[in-house]
Design a protein around this motif. Structure first.
Motif, mmCIF file in Angstrom:
data_model
loop_
_atom_site.group_PDB
_atom_site.id
_atom_site.type_symbol
_atom_site.label_atom_id
_atom_site.label_comp_id
_atom_site.label_asym_id
_atom_site.label_seq_id
_atom_site.Cartn_x
_atom_site.Cartn_y
_atom_site.Cartn_z
ATOM 1 N N UNK A 9 -27.933 -28.349 18.998
ATOM 2 C CA UNK A 9 -27.521 -29.255 20.054
ATOM 3 C C UNK A 9 -26.447 -30.205 19.588
ATOM 4 N N UNK A 10 -25.883 -30.993 20.509
ATOM 5 C CA UNK A 10 -24.744 -31.860 20.186
ATOM 6 C C UNK A 10 -25.160 -33.081 19.364
ATOM 7 N N UNK A 34 -34.965 -26.778 10.938
ATOM 8 C CA UNK A 34 -35.465 -26.315 12.233
ATOM 9 C C UNK A 34 -34.521 -26.567 13.388
ATOM 10 N N UNK A 35 -33.559 -27.479 13.199
ATOM 11 C CA UNK A 35 -32.610 -27.786 14.279
ATOM 12 C C UNK A 35 -31.247 -28.040 13.657
ATOM 13 N N UNK A 36 -30.200 -27.580 14.358
ATOM 14 C CA UNK A 36 -28.834 -27.765 13.854
ATOM 15 C C UNK A 36 -28.022 -28.605 14.832
ATOM 16 N N UNK A 37 -27.407 -29.666 14.300
ATOM 17 C CA UNK A 37 -26.495 -30.487 15.094
ATOM 18 C C UNK A 37 -25.098 -29.885 15.007
ATOM 19 N N UNK A 47 -24.807 -26.796 23.953
ATOM 20 C CA UNK A 47 -25.103 -26.308 25.313
ATOM 21 C C UNK A 47 -25.186 -27.495 26.281
ATOM 22 N N UNK A 48 -25.208 -27.233 27.576
ATOM 23 C CA UNK A 48 -25.309 -28.328 28.542
ATOM 24 C C UNK A 48 -26.507 -29.210 28.265
ATOM 25 N N UNK A 49 -26.351 -30.505 28.514
ATOM 26 C CA UNK A 49 -27.414 -31.475 28.253
ATOM 27 C C UNK A 49 -28.191 -31.739 29.528
#
Length: 224
Positions: free
Chosen positions: A141-142, A210-213, A218-220
Motif C-alpha cells: 500500500x501507499x 508482511x506488508x510493503x509500503x 492501489x485505490x484507498x
C-alpha cells in the motif's frame, strides 16, 4: 519402653489431653495430644475451581469434619502446604502440577483413614493457543497509509492491536479469531515491514515482511 498400644475410650469429638502414667505414679501430659472425631470428612466445593496445568496457586476447600492433619489430593497428585481452620470446615493448599487438561476429583483424608471425595471438583485448563499471523491482504500500500487491510491468522484475541513496523493501525471492524480489519498507518520510506498482532495475556504474533509500503499503491478505501 518407647512405644505402646492402647484402646481409646469413648469421648466427645475434639482435641483431648493425652496422659501417660507409670505404675510408680510418675506421669506426663501432652495437651491436645489426641483428636477424637466421629464423622468422615466431607467436601462441599473448591474455590477457585479451575486453574492452569502448571499448578502452584492456592485453593480453598470447603467442607466439614476436617482434622488438623488433613491430606488433600487433586486427581492423582498431593496438594502441599495444607492448612485447616479451627472449625474443621475449611482448608487451603497449593495446587499440584497437572498432567493433562480436564476435571479431577478432590480427595481429602483424616489421620484415622476416613476419606471424603468430591468428583470433578477442580478443572485443569489447557494453555491458550498461540496467535499466528498468516497473511495481510492487500500486502502492499501507499506511504500515506489509509488503506484498509485484513490481517489473517489464527487464535486472535478480542483485544488485539495490529502494528505495522511498530506503529499501531486503526481498527475498522471487531476482531474475530482469524481476521482483523485495520486502516494501515502512514510511513516515511518505502519497503517491507513486519506486521505484529499484540494482545494482553497472549504472546505476540508476527509476520516478517508482511506488508510493503510503495510510492504508488492501489485505490484507498476511506469509507464504507
Amino acid at each position: 519402653a518407647t512405644a505402646g498400644h492402647f484402646t481409646t475410650p469413648q469421648h466427645d469429638p475434639g482435641l483431648a489431653a493425652l496422659v501417660l502414667t507409670n505404675p510408680d505414679g510418675q506421669s506426663t501430659v501432652k495437651l491436645d495430644g489426641f483428636l477424637f472425631y466421629v464423622d468422615p470428612p466431607v467436601v462441599f466445593g473448591v474455590e477457585p475451581n479451575s486453574g492452569p496445568l502448571a499448578g502452584g496457586g492456592d485453593v480453598v476447600i470447603q467442607g466439614a469434619h476436617f482434622a488438623p492433619q488433613l491430606t488433600v489430593k487433586l486427581g492423582d497428585y498431593d496438594c502441599t502446604d495444607v492448612k485447616v481452620d479451627a472449625k474443621g470446615t475449611s482448608a487451603t493448599c497449593k495446587v499440584p502440577k497437572g498432567d493433562k487438561a480436564g476435571s479431577v476429583g478432590v480427595l481429602v483424608g483424616n489421620p484415622d483413614g476416613l476419606l471424603g471425595n468430591l468428583p470433578k471438583a477442580y478443572t485443569y485448563l489447557a494453555p491458550p493457543a498461540k496467535p499466528e499471523v498468516t497473511a495481510v491482504n492487500p500486502s502492499e500500500g501507499p506511504l500515506e497509509g489509509g488503506l484498509v487491510a485484513v490481517v489473517s491468522g489464527k487464535h486472535f484475541r478480542a483485544n488485539s492491536t495490529v502494528f505495522f513496523d511498530g506503529v499501531a493501525a486503526t481498527p475498522v471492524l471487531a476482531t474475530s479469531a482469524d481476521a482483523i480489519a485495520v486502516t494501515v498507518p502512514k510511513r516515511t520510506k518505502k519497503g517491507k515491514v513486519e506486521v505484529v498482532v499484540k494482545a494482553a495475556g497472549a504472546p505476540d504474533a508476527s509476520l516478517p515482511a508482511g506488508f510493503e509500503y510503495v510510492e504508488a499503491g492501489p485505490p484507498v478505501v476511506t469509507e464504507v
